[in-house]
Design a protein around this motif. Structure first.
Motif, PDB file in Angstrom:
ATOM      1  N   ALA A   6       0.761  -1.410  -0.103  1.00  0.00           N
ATOM      2  CA  ALA A   6      -0.133  -0.154  -0.040  1.00  0.00           C
ATOM      3  C   ALA A   6       0.631   1.779   0.065  1.00  0.00           C
ATOM      4  O   ALA A   6       2.354   1.207   0.327  1.00  0.00           O
ATOM      5  CB  ALA A   6      -1.138   0.077   1.036  1.00  0.00           C
ATOM      6  N   PRO A   7       0.070   2.391  -0.065  1.00  0.00           N
ATOM      7  CA  PRO A   7       1.368   3.440  -0.533  1.00  0.00           C
ATOM      8  C   PRO A   7       1.044   4.217   0.185  1.00  0.00           C
ATOM      9  O   PRO A   7       0.291   4.006   1.506  1.00  0.00           O
ATOM     10  CB  PRO A   7       0.566   4.457  -1.890  1.00  0.00           C
ATOM     11  N   ARG A   8       2.505   4.921   0.618  1.00  0.00           N
ATOM     12  CA  ARG A   8       2.881   5.905   2.108  1.00  0.00           C
ATOM     13  C   ARG A   8       1.574   6.717   1.979  1.00  0.00           C
ATOM     14  O   ARG A   8       1.166   7.390   0.838  1.00  0.00           O
ATOM     15  CB  ARG A   8       3.951   5.464   2.290  1.00  0.00           C
ATOM     16  N   VAL A   9       0.314   7.034   3.190  1.00  0.00           N
ATOM     17  CA  VAL A   9       0.107   8.423   3.608  1.00  0.00           C
ATOM     18  C   VAL A   9       0.298   8.962   3.993  1.00  0.00           C
ATOM     19  O   VAL A   9       0.467   8.981   5.492  1.00  0.00           O
ATOM     20  CB  VAL A   9      -0.996   7.746   3.962  1.00  0.00           C
ATOM     21  N   TYR A  10       0.667  10.608   3.428  1.00  0.00           N
ATOM     22  CA  TYR A  10       1.527  11.305   4.339  1.00  0.00           C
ATOM     23  C   TYR A  10       0.570  12.212   5.123  1.00  0.00           C
ATOM     24  O   TYR A  10      -0.110  12.715   4.621  1.00  0.00           O
ATOM     25  CB  TYR A  10       2.069  12.396   3.108  1.00  0.00           C
ATOM     26  N   LYS A  11       0.325  12.646   5.962  1.00  0.00           N
ATOM     27  CA  LYS A  11      -0.227  12.873   6.751  1.00  0.00           C
ATOM     28  C   LYS A  11      -0.459  14.551   6.903  1.00  0.00           C
ATOM     29  O   LYS A  11       1.048  15.290   6.961  1.00  0.00           O
ATOM     30  CB  LYS A  11      -0.436  12.618   8.209  1.00  0.00           C
ATOM     31  N   ASN A  12      -1.097  15.409   7.817  1.00  0.00           N
ATOM     32  CA  ASN A  12      -1.158  16.874   8.295  1.00  0.00           C
ATOM     33  C   ASN A  12      -0.020  17.173   8.918  1.00  0.00           C
ATOM     34  O   ASN A  12       0.379  16.060  10.289  1.00  0.00           O
ATOM     35  CB  ASN A  12      -2.605  17.908   8.556  1.00  0.00           C
ATOM     36  N   PHE A  13       0.877  18.219   9.421  1.00  0.00           N
ATOM     37  CA  PHE A  13       1.772  18.321  10.383  1.00  0.00           C
ATOM     38  C   PHE A  13       0.845  19.051  11.330  1.00  0.00           C
ATOM     39  O   PHE A  13       0.447  20.634  11.150  1.00  0.00           O
ATOM     40  CB  PHE A  13       2.952  18.633  10.610  1.00  0.00           C
ATOM     41  N   ILE A  14       0.746  19.286  12.931  1.00  0.00           N
ATOM     42  CA  ILE A  14      -0.316  20.160  13.923  1.00  0.00           C
ATOM     43  C   ILE A  14       0.379  19.726  15.281  1.00  0.00           C
ATOM     44  O   ILE A  14       0.157  18.782  15.390  1.00  0.00           O
ATOM     45  CB  ILE A  14      -2.254  19.809  13.402  1.00  0.00           C
ATOM     46  N   ASN A  15       0.683  21.056  15.528  1.00  0.00           N
ATOM     47  CA  ASN A  15       0.755  20.896  17.190  1.00  0.00           C
ATOM     48  C   ASN A  15       1.687  19.180  17.677  1.00  0.00           C
ATOM     49  O   ASN A  15       1.589  19.498  18.485  1.00  0.00           O
ATOM     50  CB  ASN A  15      -0.262  20.903  17.681  1.00  0.00           C
ATOM     51  N   GLY A  16       2.991  19.811  16.791  1.00  0.00           N
ATOM     52  CA  GLY A  16       3.907  19.185  16.586  1.00  0.00           C
ATOM     53  C   GLY A  16       3.094  17.469  16.323  1.00  0.00           C
ATOM     54  O   GLY A  16       4.984  16.038  16.770  1.00  0.00           O
ATOM     55  N   GLU A  17       2.825  17.072  15.797  1.00  0.00           N
ATOM     56  CA  GLU A  17       2.089  15.877  15.377  1.00  0.00           C
ATOM     57  C   GLU A  17       1.601  15.337  13.760  1.00  0.00           C
ATOM     58  O   GLU A  17       1.176  16.726  12.837  1.00  0.00           O
ATOM     59  CB  GLU A  17       1.074  15.407  16.538  1.00  0.00           C
ATOM     60  N   TRP A  18       2.063  14.597  12.881  1.00  0.00           N
ATOM     61  CA  TRP A  18       1.618  13.674  12.282  1.00  0.00           C
ATOM     62  C   TRP A  18       0.024  14.036  12.537  1.00  0.00           C
ATOM     63  O   TRP A  18       0.612  12.198  13.247  1.00  0.00           O
ATOM     64  CB  TRP A  18       2.401  13.320  11.504  1.00  0.00           C
ATOM     65  N   VAL A  19      -0.984  14.661  11.659  1.00  0.00           N
ATOM     66  CA  VAL A  19      -2.197  14.109  11.992  1.00  0.00           C
ATOM     67  C   VAL A  19      -3.146  13.321  10.782  1.00  0.00           C
ATOM     68  O   VAL A  19      -3.394  13.772   9.581  1.00  0.00           O
ATOM     69  CB  VAL A  19      -2.700  14.985  12.968  1.00  0.00           C
ATOM     70  N   ASP A  20      -4.187  13.134  10.525  1.00  0.00           N
ATOM     71  CA  ASP A  20      -5.029  13.006   9.619  1.00  0.00           C
ATOM     72  C   ASP A  20      -5.393  14.534   9.209  1.00  0.00           C
ATOM     73  O   ASP A  20      -5.355  14.477  10.415  1.00  0.00           O
ATOM     74  CB  ASP A  20      -5.803  11.774   9.709  1.00  0.00           C
ATOM     75  N   SER A  21      -6.624  14.029   8.307  1.00  0.00           N
ATOM     76  CA  SER A  21      -7.433  14.665   8.109  1.00  0.00           C
ATOM     77  C   SER A  21      -8.547  14.948   7.850  1.00  0.00           C
ATOM     78  O   SER A  21      -8.915  13.810   8.840  1.00  0.00           O
ATOM     79  CB  SER A  21      -7.361  15.543   6.254  1.00  0.00           C
ATOM     80  N   ARG A  22      -9.426  15.568   9.422  1.00  0.00           N
ATOM     81  CA  ARG A  22     -10.602  15.896   9.050  1.00  0.00           C
ATOM     82  C   ARG A  22     -11.519  14.683   8.007  1.00  0.00           C
ATOM     83  O   ARG A  22     -12.615  14.343   8.283  1.00  0.00           O
ATOM     84  CB  ARG A  22     -11.052  16.836   9.935  1.00  0.00           C
ATOM     85  N   SER A  23     -11.093  15.230   7.052  1.00  0.00           N
ATOM     86  CA  SER A  23     -11.763  14.521   5.395  1.00  0.00           C
ATOM     87  C   SER A  23     -11.783  13.327   5.490  1.00  0.00           C
ATOM     88  O   SER A  23     -12.833  12.726   4.828  1.00  0.00           O
ATOM     89  CB  SER A  23     -11.646  15.268   4.642  1.00  0.00           C
ATOM     90  N   GLY A  24     -10.739  12.390   5.559  1.00  0.00           N
ATOM     91  CA  GLY A  24     -11.631  11.173   5.861  1.00  0.00           C
ATOM     92  C   GLY A  24     -10.886  10.995   4.513  1.00  0.00           C
ATOM     93  O   GLY A  24     -10.046   9.493   4.327  1.00  0.00           O
ATOM     94  N   ASN A  25     -10.039  11.782   3.299  1.00  0.00           N
ATOM     95  CA  ASN A  25      -9.824  12.160   2.502  1.00  0.00           C
ATOM     96  C   ASN A  25      -8.536  12.104   1.830  1.00  0.00           C
ATOM     97  O   ASN A  25      -7.255  12.788   2.256  1.00  0.00           O
ATOM     98  CB  ASN A  25     -10.777  12.458   1.317  1.00  0.00           C
ATOM     99  N   ALA A  26      -7.561  11.098   0.741  1.00  0.00           N
ATOM    100  CA  ALA A  26      -6.268  11.397   0.071  1.00  0.00           C
ATOM    101  C   ALA A  26      -5.732  12.399  -1.029  1.00  0.00           C
ATOM    102  O   ALA A  26      -7.481  10.587  -1.623  1.00  0.00           O
ATOM    103  CB  ALA A  26      -5.361  10.362   1.136  1.00  0.00           C
ATOM    104  N   TYR A  27      -5.069  11.888  -1.854  1.00  0.00           N
ATOM    105  CA  TYR A  27      -5.231  12.311  -2.837  1.00  0.00           C
ATOM    106  C   TYR A  27      -3.293  11.898  -3.322  1.00  0.00           C
ATOM    107  O   TYR A  27      -3.110  11.629  -2.864  1.00  0.00           O
ATOM    108  CB  TYR A  27      -5.372  13.182  -3.608  1.00  0.00           C
ATOM    109  N   GLU A  28      -3.543  11.667  -4.476  1.00  0.00           N
ATOM    110  CA  GLU A  28      -2.200  10.666  -4.562  1.00  0.00           C
ATOM    111  C   GLU A  28      -1.293  11.917  -5.435  1.00  0.00           C
ATOM    112  O   GLU A  28      -1.721  12.617  -6.113  1.00  0.00           O
ATOM    113  CB  GLU A  28      -2.335   9.885  -6.286  1.00  0.00           C
ATOM    114  N   ASN A  29      -0.118  11.725  -5.287  1.00  0.00           N
ATOM    115  CA  ASN A  29       1.001  12.635  -5.816  1.00  0.00           C
ATOM    116  C   ASN A  29       2.056  11.800  -6.818  1.00  0.00           C
ATOM    117  O   ASN A  29       2.502  10.731  -6.342  1.00  0.00           O
ATOM    118  CB  ASN A  29       1.973  13.058  -4.215  1.00  0.00           C
ATOM    119  N   ARG A  30       1.426  11.987  -8.093  1.00  0.00           N
ATOM    120  CA  ARG A  30       2.098  11.108  -8.664  1.00  0.00           C
ATOM    121  C   ARG A  30       3.994  11.706  -9.826  1.00  0.00           C
ATOM    122  O   ARG A  30       3.460  12.644  -9.733  1.00  0.00           O
ATOM    123  CB  ARG A  30       1.230  10.397 -10.296  1.00  0.00           C
ATOM    124  N   ASN A  31       4.384  10.728 -10.133  1.00  0.00           N
ATOM    125  CA  ASN A  31       6.032  11.231 -11.068  1.00  0.00           C
ATOM    126  C   ASN A  31       5.630  12.482 -12.273  1.00  0.00           C
ATOM    127  O   ASN A  31       4.787  11.256 -12.876  1.00  0.00           O
ATOM    128  CB  ASN A  31       6.531  10.263 -11.197  1.00  0.00           C
TER     129      ASN A  31
END
Ligand code: UN1
Length: 501
Positions: A6-31
């Protein structure tokens, strides 16, 4: 059957922690050179995520603003050193997500290193003025004060340099930040934020929310607890940002489009001018706000210049920026490639002469990327759309000119005013051009790209809104002046009033 990891999921950085988005959605970053290569998934942030990030930044500001600037600087010095250590890996990451060749992504990371060292040095300066008062026994001076949380919205073409142009002056001045990086290139911002954290930036001082403009950028620009907004990107989006900032009178810095020119006079060193035109026109696949998208050449050397320039353009090797020997990478995405193709069509319809290029590349090694041939239009009228509008791709328009006055009129005759350049060996002409070109940056015997971090960066007219990035100019944007009057006379002294009466 084996399944791919499974591809790595990069999260938000908020208050010193990597956290999920409240949206529950993610998008692809492609070359952009190879759509089969999935770099990772990045969360699609929404207004709720922005609220959380701004809350964290607002809270952290109360402590960060009181940390002495030389101590803030120590963290930035450490960050610069860590960036040096990771330069090669971050450059490769950047080429994979953005497409420009490795030599250029190394330059991008280097620009971030330069900015970080430079702003760290400012920690022991941040000078104000000390000046005599007009009254006796009274002391007058000015000091800079931080403002609060800064909302930073950055583009994909300089994915580490431009975030650093905004983050470093904001931090050294005592502000906290929320960064919304371009959707196409979030990994480089992720790397930068990780480095700042490793260097010791306290929690909440730097926050990152990934996602698109309408869902993440707009709520950040509009947020009532974000008094400072800095944006680099298109003029159309810049106008929206300015409108979002206006009701609250926010500090708002906009760096937007360009239609930069290289002027080649009849006494120019033509080989040098060709070198500059190749680098200025096709470096970063023309995807710089500073790109030389117009070249005005004196009629007496026009044909000589064309033959040398076009011969060089034809030799440019297009491909994956990680492959050694490649000169020019792909466009950033399908939409940008389509814009380039549209402009090639527009140029031909307008009657500009296609001298080389003009096609997108789709076969063999190009099949999975957004590649376009380096393209040159000759005999352009300065009023043609290809000579007026920002294309942001590998398309250069050549314009024959006569006297220097005419060249300057052509240069200034566009809606933008970022960078301009003149090639001449005549010192009088060079200074005349320096005086009359109405742009934020002027180069003599060098192309339109290559700004250094300790000098002001920005442009006139529709390129900007009067602010400058980099240099002390950036500190001016991220601080407010506080003027101090200290009266030690022990009596009421009235400025401007005749006190002898
Ligand atoms: C940009 O094009 O958005 O001067 C920034 C240059 C670089 C910065 C470009 N140092 O081209």
């Amino acid at each position: 059957m084996a399944t791919a990891a499974a591809p790595r999921v990069y999260k938000n950085f908020i208050n010193g922690e990597w956290v999920d988005s409240r949206s529950g959605n993610a998008y692809e970053n492609r070359n952009p050179a190879n759509a089969d290569e999935l770099i990772g998934m990045f969360v699609s942030s929404n207004a709720e995520d922005v609220d959380l990030a701004v809350d964290a930044a607002k809270l952290a500001y109360q402590k960060w603003r009181l940390v002495p600037a030389p101590k803030r600087a120590e963290i930035l010095f450490r960050a610069a050193e860590l960036l040096v250590q990771h330069k090669e890996q971050f450059s490769k990451d950047m080429t994979s997500e953005m497409g420009k060749v490795l030599a250029e992504t190394r330059g991008d990371v280097q620009e971030a290193i330069d900015m970080t060292y430079y702003m760290a040095g400012e920690g022991r300066r941040l000078f104000g003025q000390t000046t005599p008062s007009e009254l006796p026994d009274k002391f007058a001076m000015s000091v800079r004060q931080s403002i609060g949380t800064c909302g930073l919205i950055t583009p994909w073409n300089f994915p580490m340099a431009i975030p650093s142009w905004k983050i470093m002056p904001a931090l050294i001045s005592g502000n906290t930040v929320v960064l919304k990086p371009a959707e196409d290139t979030p990994l480089s911002s992720y790397n930068l934020v990780q480095i700042l954290t490793d260097a010791g930036v306290p929690e909440g001082v730097v926050n990152l929310v990934s996602g698109n403009g309408p869902n993440a950028g707009a709520p950040l620009a509009e947020h009532l607890d974000v008094p400072v907004v800095s944006f680099t990107g298109s003029t159309a989006v810049g106008r929206l940002i300015a409108e979002a900032c206006a009701p609250e009178f926010k500090h708002c810095s906009l760096e937007m489009g360009g239609k930069n020119i290289i002027i080649v006079m009849e006494d120019a060193n033509l080989d040098l001018a060709v070198d500059g035109a190749i680098w200025g026109g096709f470096g970063t696949t023309g995807q710089r706000c500073t790109a030389a998208s117009r070249i005005a050449v004196h009629k007496s050397v026009y044909h000589d210049f064309i033959s040398r320039f076009v011969a060089r353009v034809k030799k440019l090797r297009v491909g994956d920026g990680l492959d050694p020997g490649i000169d020019m990478g792909p466009c950033i995405n399908e939409q940008q490639l389509k814009t380039v193709m549209d402009y090639v069509q527009i140029g031909q319809t307008e009657g500009a002469k296609l001298l080389t290029g003009g096609h997108c590349l789709t076969e063999g090694p190009y099949a999975k990327g957004w590649f376009h041939e380096p393209t040159v239009f000759g005999d352009c009228n300065p009023k043609m759309r290809v000579a007026q509008e920002e294309i942001f791709g590998p398309v250069v328009s050549l314009i024959p000119i006569g006297r220097l006055e005419e060249a300057v009129e052509v240069a200034n005759g566009v809606p933008y005013g970022l960078s301009a350049s003149i090639y001449t060996r005549n010192v009088n002409r060079a200074f005349q051009a320096i005086r009359d070109l109405f742009t934020g940056i002027v180069y003599v015997n060098a192309p339109t790209i290559g700004a250094e971090t300790h000098l002001p960066f920005g442009g006139t007219k529709k390129t900007g809104n009067g602010h400058r990035e980099a240099a002390i100019a950036a500190i001016d944007f991220y601080t407010e002046w506080k003027t101090l009057y200290i009266d030690y006379s022990d009596k009421l002294q009235r400025a401007q009033i005749d006190n002898a009466e």
